[in-house]
Design a protein around this motif. Structure first.
Motif, mmCIF file in Angstrom:
data_model
loop_
_atom_site.group_PDB
_atom_site.id
_atom_site.type_symbol
_atom_site.label_atom_id
_atom_site.label_comp_id
_atom_site.label_asym_id
_atom_site.label_seq_id
_atom_site.Cartn_x
_atom_site.Cartn_y
_atom_site.Cartn_z
ATOM 1 N N LEU A 129 78.127 58.206 46.972
ATOM 2 C CA LEU A 129 79.022 59.304 46.636
ATOM 3 C C LEU A 129 78.722 60.546 47.466
ATOM 4 C CD1 LEU A 129 78.773 58.769 42.781
ATOM 5 C CD2 LEU A 129 80.597 57.966 44.313
ATOM 6 N N GLY A 130 79.736 61.402 47.592
ATOM 7 C CA GLY A 130 79.601 62.633 48.369
ATOM 8 C C GLY A 130 79.191 63.822 47.539
ATOM 9 N N GLY A 131 78.751 63.575 46.313
ATOM 10 C CA GLY A 131 78.291 64.644 45.435
ATOM 11 C C GLY A 131 77.410 64.050 44.349
ATOM 12 N N ILE A 132 76.729 64.932 43.624
ATOM 13 C CA ILE A 132 75.847 64.479 42.547
ATOM 14 C C ILE A 132 76.672 64.298 41.278
ATOM 15 C CG2 ILE A 132 73.811 65.004 41.178
ATOM 16 C CD1 ILE A 132 73.223 64.502 44.128
ATOM 17 N N ALA A 133 76.772 63.056 40.811
ATOM 18 C CA ALA A 133 77.504 62.769 39.577
ATOM 19 C C ALA A 133 76.706 63.295 38.393
ATOM 20 C CB ALA A 133 77.727 61.260 39.433
ATOM 21 N N LYS A 134 77.321 64.158 37.576
ATOM 22 C CA LYS A 134 76.601 64.741 36.443
ATOM 23 C C LYS A 134 76.208 63.682 35.419
ATOM 24 C CE LYS A 134 78.323 69.475 36.498
ATOM 25 N NZ LYS A 134 78.969 70.532 35.688
ATOM 26 N N ASN A 135 76.992 62.612 35.309
ATOM 27 C CA ASN A 135 76.653 61.563 34.345
ATOM 28 C C ASN A 135 75.335 60.870 34.681
ATOM 29 O OD1 ASN A 135 79.847 61.637 34.331
ATOM 30 N ND2 ASN A 135 79.205 60.792 32.356
ATOM 31 N N TYR A 136 74.964 60.857 35.974
ATOM 32 C CA TYR A 136 73.804 60.081 36.397
ATOM 33 C C TYR A 136 72.736 60.915 37.100
ATOM 34 C CZ TYR A 136 77.413 56.646 35.527
ATOM 35 O OH TYR A 136 78.422 55.925 34.940
ATOM 36 N N GLY A 137 73.069 62.159 37.473
ATOM 37 C CA GLY A 137 72.104 63.002 38.168
ATOM 38 C C GLY A 137 71.764 62.515 39.550
#
Length: 460
Positions: A145-153
């Protein structure tokens, strides 16, 4: 060099969001993973905690012993690294296998079914939402992913699934290395003209990208895009949007801090889907993500649950303070159309509030090429605070400063120009109702301080 022959991987530009996901992929396989980056960040510190060896001086003596064997070490670099970089030259001259990040991702799409999200804007949120829907479903997926997913950190999800979700980056034509199974194209507003030169060349790049989708797969395109499609035989074609398209949202309801809609697709209808991250722009992102996940076998209940439990992406419409009297959010938007979509979403949520944005332009060339468009989008705000341009990979261009945008803002828009270093003091000395920190540079580094000041003002 095949992955099975690799014992070590060295990253030049290790701290990039896309590079770090690949680093995590190779660490999960038990390989020695090391690299260089110019600056230590929260992300590089986290990678070091996870076992990656990183140094911050451009110095070949710092390269670990395990990464000095050309027969067993793969070298991965980002296009932002100049060819003159001492460590890149060391590996090239030593006969190492040296690949761009996108080349490595391309290899992964040949061994998995790649679910790729391309487009000028919206691709990070759409790909992350699709990955979340898939990962919590019976189908599952891997994801870069191109960003940090808040669900998984994290920006990397690992599983035994045949599917892999990838953000398809058009910069430097990187997405041409991919071989998607299913792809979404969210937008084709011209960007990266320092690379492409013209709008026509930019659109041609997307046309070529569509030809790379594998037979048996599918293309899902936002309605109304200016783009030629060159699909191979056996590739299905769909479109999506608000109120129209093969996949679309109907009966959108916004109110009370909640957003819901009905999802309509060739497979039927799913009523009253609730957005876990209730932002208007995410309705279309959710439709695209649901379309891709549905084509891969996710059930209606899994689609509904995935969208409803999605927490968002760090720096993508990222609320830091959300109270009746004061709102602070950070958003990565750095293209005129991204900014327009971001501001329009804020307006829908806070129609009766004064909206201020602190904007740090990203790249001299982008500022030069789109200064009129930036001014038009920013003029939708009540107040605009402009910082100096974040150069990223570029050298200054004579005459190109933030003042190009400042001078073009519409009359009636309150405006100021502030050095990045003075932003915190500016916030300390001004009042806000809704404050948005915009940009893809390092302006976000100041958000924790801004948050603290405004929380103290609230008595929190």
């Amino acid at each position: 060099m095949e992955f099975k022959d690799i014992k070590a991987v060295y990253f030049i530009g290790a701290g990039g969001i896309g590079m770090s996901a690949l680093a995590r992929f190779f660490m999960s396989r038990g390989l020695v993973v090391a690299g260089y980056d110019r600056t230590q960040t929260a992300l590089t510190r986290q990678l070091e905690k996870e076992g990656m060896l990183i140094h911050y001086d451009e110095n070949t003596d710092e390269i670990p012993h395990a990464c000095r064997n050309s027969r067993s070490c793969l070298v991965v670099y980002t296009p932002a690294i100049p060819e003159s970089h001492a460590e890149l030259q060391y590996f090239r001259q030593g006969g190492f296998e040296v690949q761009k990040r996108a080349q490595v991702l391309g290899e992964i799409t040949r061994s998995h079914k790649g679910l790729c999200v391309a487009g000028t804007h919206g691709k990070t949120t759409t790909s992350t939402l699709c990955a979340h829907i898939m990962h919590q479903s019976h189908v599952d997926c891997n994801a870069f992913l191109g960003g940090i997913a808040k669900n998984y950190g994290t920006n990397y999800i690992v599983s035994d699934s045949d599917f892999v979700v990838i953000e398809a980056d058009e910069f430097d034509r990187s997405f041409h290395w991919l071989r998607p199974w299913v792809s979404v194209v969210t937008a084709t507003d011209p960007d990266h003209l320092d690379i492409y030169g013209t709008k026509e060349a930019y659109l041609e790049s997307f046309a070529h990208y569509t030809s790379l989708i594998q037979p048996g797969g599918a293309l899902i395109v936002h309605t109304g895009l200016e783009m030629e499609e060159r699909l191979q035989p056996g590739v299905a074609r769909y479109d999506y949007g608000l109120g129209e398209g093969d996949f679309h949202a109907e009966n959108v309801k916004i109110g009370g801090g909640e957003i819901s809609f009905d999802f309509v697709s060739p497979a039927g209808r799913i009523d009253n889907v609730r957005l876990g991250q209730p932002v208007p722009v995410n309705v279309e992102n959710a439709v695209a993500a649901m379309a891709m996940a549905q084509l891969c076998g996710c059930t209606p209940d899994e689609l509904r649950y995935g969208v409803g439990t999605f927490s968002g992406v760090v720096r993508r419409f990222d609320f830091k303070i959300k109270t009746p009297g004061l709102v602070l959010l950070s958003d990565y938007a750095h293209h005129p159309q991204e900014i327009r979509r971001s501001v329009e979403s804020v307006r829908k949520l806070y129609a009766d509030k004064k909206i201020t944005a602190i904007f740090q332009p990203h790249l001299y060339s982008r500022t030069r090429d789109f200064c009129d468009d930036f001014a038009e989008s920013l003029s939708l705000l009540d107040e605009v605070v402009l910082c100096d341009i974040y150069p990223a990979r570029e050298e200054p261009i004579p005459g190109v400063t933030s003042k190009l945008i400042y001078d073009r803002l519409r009359p009636g828009v309150a405006k100021a120009m502030v050095r990045k270093e003075d932003v915190v003091d500016y916030v300390r000395n001004h009042e806000f109702e809704v404050l948005v920190v915009l940009g893809a540079g390092d302006i976000d580094d100041y958000v924790p301080q801004i948050t603290k000041i405004l929380q103290e003002r609230l008595g929190a």
